[in-house]
Motif scaffolding. Structure first.
Motif, PDB file in Angstrom:
ATOM      1  N   GLU A  64       0.841  -1.197   0.000  1.00  0.00           N
ATOM      2  CA  GLU A  64       0.000   0.000   0.000  1.00  0.00           C
ATOM      3  C   GLU A  64       0.877   1.247   0.000  1.00  0.00           C
ATOM      4  N   TRP A  65       0.441   2.244  -0.797  1.00  0.00           N
ATOM      5  CA  TRP A  65       1.114   3.549  -0.825  1.00  0.00           C
ATOM      6  C   TRP A  65       0.096   4.617  -0.472  1.00  0.00           C
ATOM      7  N   GLU A  66       0.392   5.385   0.569  1.00  0.00           N
ATOM      8  CA  GLU A  66      -0.516   6.440   1.003  1.00  0.00           C
ATOM      9  C   GLU A  66       0.282   7.463   1.789  1.00  0.00           C
ATOM     10  N   ASP A  67      -0.008   8.735   1.522  1.00  0.00           N
ATOM     11  CA  ASP A  67       0.684   9.847   2.185  1.00  0.00           C
ATOM     12  C   ASP A  67       2.201   9.750   1.989  1.00  0.00           C
ATOM     13  N   GLY A  68       2.586   9.309   0.806  1.00  0.00           N
ATOM     14  CA  GLY A  68       4.015   9.252   0.471  1.00  0.00           C
ATOM     15  C   GLY A  68       4.770   8.098   1.099  1.00  0.00           C
ATOM     16  N   GLU A  69       4.088   7.170   1.777  1.00  0.00           N
ATOM     17  CA  GLU A  69       4.746   6.055   2.452  1.00  0.00           C
ATOM     18  C   GLU A  69       4.239   4.732   1.886  1.00  0.00           C
ATOM     19  N   ILE A  70       5.209   3.794   1.627  1.00  0.00           N
ATOM     20  CA  ILE A  70       4.867   2.472   1.107  1.00  0.00           C
ATOM     21  C   ILE A  70       5.037   1.447   2.219  1.00  0.00           C
ATOM     22  N   THR A  71       4.017   0.625   2.432  1.00  0.00           N
ATOM     23  CA  THR A  71       4.073  -0.407   3.464  1.00  0.00           C
ATOM     24  C   THR A  71       3.540  -1.721   2.897  1.00  0.00           C
ATOM     25  N   ALA A  72       4.031  -2.832   3.470  1.00  0.00           N
ATOM     26  CA  ALA A  72       3.540  -4.172   3.130  1.00  0.00           C
ATOM     27  C   ALA A  72       2.972  -4.758   4.410  1.00  0.00           C
ATOM     28  N   PRO A  73       1.699  -4.572   4.672  1.00  0.00           N
ATOM     29  CA  PRO A  73       1.128  -4.951   5.970  1.00  0.00           C
ATOM     30  C   PRO A  73       1.186  -6.447   6.256  1.00  0.00           C
ATOM     31  N   ASN A  74       1.056  -7.286   5.253  1.00  0.00           N
ATOM     32  CA  ASN A  74       0.981  -8.723   5.485  1.00  0.00           C
ATOM     33  C   ASN A  74       2.372  -9.372   5.445  1.00  0.00           C
ATOM     34  N   PRO A  75       2.694 -10.219   6.432  1.00  0.00           N
ATOM     35  CA  PRO A  75       4.027 -10.850   6.465  1.00  0.00           C
ATOM     36  C   PRO A  75       4.356 -11.653   5.209  1.00  0.00           C
ATOM     37  N   ARG A  76       3.321 -12.136   4.525  1.00  0.00           N
ATOM     38  CA  ARG A  76       3.545 -12.929   3.320  1.00  0.00           C
ATOM     39  C   ARG A  76       4.241 -12.126   2.227  1.00  0.00           C
ATOM     40  N   PHE A  77       4.082 -10.803   2.255  1.00  0.00           N
ATOM     41  CA  PHE A  77       4.640  -9.952   1.210  1.00  0.00           C
ATOM     42  C   PHE A  77       5.739  -9.015   1.735  1.00  0.00           C
ATOM     43  N   LYS A  78       5.961  -9.023   3.025  1.00  0.00           N
ATOM     44  CA  LYS A  78       6.907  -8.079   3.626  1.00  0.00           C
ATOM     45  C   LYS A  78       8.336  -8.398   3.181  1.00  0.00           C
ATOM     46  N   GLY A  79       9.062  -7.392   2.709  1.00  0.00           N
ATOM     47  CA  GLY A  79      10.461  -7.544   2.324  1.00  0.00           C
ATOM     48  C   GLY A  79      10.707  -8.094   0.932  1.00  0.00           C
ATOM     49  N   ILE A  80       9.656  -8.544   0.257  1.00  0.00           N
ATOM     50  CA  ILE A  80       9.831  -9.130  -1.087  1.00  0.00           C
ATOM     51  C   ILE A  80       8.937  -8.457  -2.128  1.00  0.00           C
ATOM     52  N   THR A  81       8.183  -7.422  -1.716  1.00  0.00           N
ATOM     53  CA  THR A  81       7.216  -6.792  -2.614  1.00  0.00           C
ATOM     54  C   THR A  81       7.542  -5.306  -2.755  1.00  0.00           C
ATOM     55  N   THR A  82       7.504  -4.819  -4.005  1.00  0.00           N
ATOM     56  CA  THR A  82       7.747  -3.397  -4.269  1.00  0.00           C
ATOM     57  C   THR A  82       6.610  -2.851  -5.129  1.00  0.00           C
ATOM     58  N   LEU A  83       6.471  -1.517  -5.114  1.00  0.00           N
ATOM     59  CA  LEU A  83       5.383  -0.851  -5.838  1.00  0.00           C
ATOM     60  C   LEU A  83       5.940   0.337  -6.606  1.00  0.00           C
ATOM     61  N   ASP A  84       5.581   0.422  -7.891  1.00  0.00           N
ATOM     62  CA  ASP A  84       5.935   1.578  -8.705  1.00  0.00           C
ATOM     63  C   ASP A  84       4.765   2.559  -8.644  1.00  0.00           C
ATOM     64  N   THR A  85       4.957   3.678  -7.960  1.00  0.00           N
ATOM     65  CA  THR A  85       3.855   4.610  -7.744  1.00  0.00           C
ATOM     66  C   THR A  85       3.470   5.383  -9.005  1.00  0.00           C
ATOM     67  N   LYS A  86       4.331   5.355 -10.024  1.00  0.00           N
ATOM     68  CA  LYS A  86       4.007   6.062 -11.266  1.00  0.00           C
ATOM     69  C   LYS A  86       3.121   5.216 -12.179  1.00  0.00           C
ATOM     70  N   THR A  87       3.397   3.903 -12.241  1.00  0.00           N
ATOM     71  CA  THR A  87       2.629   3.021 -13.125  1.00  0.00           C
ATOM     72  C   THR A  87       1.619   2.168 -12.364  1.00  0.00           C
ATOM     73  N   GLY A  88       1.827   2.024 -11.056  1.00  0.00           N
ATOM     74  CA  GLY A  88       0.954   1.154 -10.278  1.00  0.00           C
ATOM     75  C   GLY A  88       1.371  -0.298 -10.295  1.00  0.00           C
ATOM     76  N   ASN A  89       2.478  -0.640 -10.976  1.00  0.00           N
ATOM     77  CA  ASN A  89       2.911  -2.038 -11.084  1.00  0.00           C
ATOM     78  C   ASN A  89       3.396  -2.575  -9.745  1.00  0.00           C
ATOM     79  N   ILE A  90       3.063  -3.823  -9.469  1.00  0.00           N
ATOM     80  CA  ILE A  90       3.524  -4.526  -8.273  1.00  0.00           C
ATOM     81  C   ILE A  90       4.535  -5.586  -8.698  1.00  0.00           C
ATOM     82  N   THR A  91       5.608  -5.746  -7.907  1.00  0.00           N
ATOM     83  CA  THR A  91       6.629  -6.764  -8.172  1.00  0.00           C
ATOM     84  C   THR A  91       6.796  -7.611  -6.914  1.00  0.00           C
TER      85      THR A  91
END
Length: 354
Positions: A64-91
Motif C-alpha cells: 500500500e502507498w498512502e501519504d508518500g509512504e509504502i508499506t507491506a502490511p501482510n508478512p507474506r509480502f513483507k520484504g519481497i514486494t515493491t510498488l511503482d507509484t508512477k505506473t501502479g505495477n507490483i513486483t
C-alpha cells in the motif's frame, strides 16, 4: 418488441461487465519473481494505491502507498514486494505457492475492475538424456522421462517426434560424429534444456569395436612374417643341423648372407665378449672404490676444517676476554690512583690550613 429490446440491452450490459472484470493470467516459478499492473495510465490525481490478495476466500493487503509512504502490511509480502507509484505495477520476488491467487488494485480509494490471477508453480528440473540399447543395428533409444512437456531437437534445430508424451526417441547412425541431440522441458513458468549428446558418443562402442578388429587383423598380417623370420634366426643360431644346412645355401645372399655372418661372428666372439664383460665389471668396481675413498677424504677434510674453525673461535674468544679483563683492570687502577691523589690533596690542604 419492447421486451426484445430490453433483453438485448441486458445481454449487452452483461457482456460489457464481463469484459470489464475479465482477469489477466500471470504465471511465476517458485523462487522467481513476477511483475504486473494496470494496462492503462493511472488517472490523476493519485492519492493512494493499494494492492489486495484474495486466496481461499481471505483478502489481505499485499502492499500500500498512502501519504508518500509504502508499506507491506501482510508478512507474506513483507520484504519481497515493491510498488511503482508512477505506473501502479507490483513486483513480488522469492515467489512461493502461497502467493498464488487473485490480485486487485485500488487507486485513490476506488477498486479497479481489472483483476490478475497469479499461478505459482515449481520450475522444471534440469533434464538429463539417458541412452538405452535398441534391437535394431545402428540405432539407439534416447529417453527424457519427466512430468513436463518434452521437446526433442537435433543439431540443425529440427524438432523430432518421439513416442507417447515425447519421452523417448529413436536415433539412427548417419555417419556424422558431430550430430547431436537435446531434450528441453517446459511448463508455463520455466524452460530448461539438457546438455547435448553427440553421435560419436552414442555409437562409440561400435566404432571402437570395428577399429579394434581392424587393428588386430593388420597386426596379425604384419606380424606373421616377423614371427617366421625370428624363428628362422633362432633355429640358425641354436640348432647346428639347421645352421649347417642353411649356411651353404644362404651364405652368399646379399642381405641374408650378411645377417648370418653377423650371427656367426657373434657366436665366435662370445668368449671375447665374456672377457670384456669381466673387464667392465672390474672397472665399475674400481670406480665405486674411488668414489668411496673420495667420500672418506671429504669427511676427513670437513673434520679438520671444523677443528680449525673451533680453534680460531677459541682464540678470538680468549682475546676478547683478555681485552675485557685489561679494561676492567685499567678502570680499577684509575680508581685507586684517584683515591690516593684525593687523600694526598686532602693532607696537603690540612697542612696548609694548620
Amino acid at each position: 418488441m419492447l421486451l426484445r429490446r430490453n433483453l438485448l440491452v441486458v445481454i449487452c450490459g452483461v457482456i460489457i461487465a464481463s469484459g470489464a472484470v475479465s482477469g489477466t493470467e500471470v504465471v511465476g516459478a517458485v523462487g522467481g519473481e513476477v511483475s504486473f499492473g494496470p494496462d492503462k495510465p493511472l488517472p490523476p490525481p493519485v492519492s493512494s494505491i493499494t494492492w489486495k490478495h484474495i486466496k481461499d476466500g481471505e483478502t489481505v493487503k499485499a502492499i500500500e502507498w498512502e501519504d508518500g509512504e509504502i508499506t507491506a502490511p501482510n508478512p507474506r509480502f513483507k520484504g519481497i514486494t515493491t510498488l511503482d507509484t508512477k505506473t501502479g505495477n507490483i513486483t513480488i520476488k522469492e515467489l512461493t505457492v502461497e502467493h498464488s491467487g487473485v490480485y486487485t488494485i485500488d487507486i485513490s480509494g476506488k477498486e479497479q475492475a481489472q483483476r490478475f490471477t497469479l499461478t505459482v508453480m515449481e520450475s522444471v528440473p534440469q533434464p538429463v538424456i539417458k541412452t538405452e540399447p535398441s534391437s535394431s543395428p545402428g540405432a539407439v533409444y534416447l529417453s527424457c522421462k519427466y512430468n513436463a512437456t518434452v521437446i526433442w531437437k537435433n543439431s540443425a534445430g529440427k524438432k523430432l517426434t518421439g513416442s507417447a508424451f515425447e519421452n523417448t526417441i529413436t536415433v539412427e547412425k548417419n555417419g556424422n560424429p558431430d550430430e547431436f541431440y537435446t531434450c528441453t522441458l517446459e511448463n508455463k513458468a520455466s524452460r530448461k534444456t539438457s546438455k547435448p549428446v553427440y553421435e560419436r558418443d552414442l555409437f562409440k562402442a561400435e566404432s571402437d569395436g570395428v577399429a579394434g578388429l581392424t587393428a588386430t587383423l593388420i597386426g596379425v598380417i604384419l606380424g606373421i612374417p616377423g614371427i617366421l623370420f625370428a624363428a628362422f634366426l633362432g633355429l640358425y643360431k641354436l640348432c647346428p643341423p639347421f645352421h649347417n644346412c642353411v649356411s651353404p645355401i644362404c651364405g652368399d645372399a646379399p642381405c641374408i648372407g650378411g645377417l648370418l655372418k653377423c650371427l656367426d661372428g657373434e657366436k665366435k666372439g662370445g668368449q671375447a665378449k665374456g672377457n670384456n664383460d669381466s673387464t667392465v665389471v672390474n672397472l665399475l668396481n674400481q670406480k665405486e672404490k674411488n668414489i668411496e675413498d673420495a667420500k672418506e677424504d671429504a669427511k676427513e677434510d670437513a673434520k679438520e676444517d671444523a677443528k680449525e674453525d673451533a680453534k680460531e673461535d677459541a682464540k678470538e674468544a680468549a682475546e676478547e676476554d683478555a681485552k675485557e679483563d685489561a679494561k676492567e683492570d685499567a678502570k680499577e687502577d684509575a680508581k685507586e690512583d684517584a683515591k690516593e691523589n684525593a687523600k694526598e690533596d686532602a693532607k696537603e690542604d690540612a697542612k696548609e690550613d694548620a
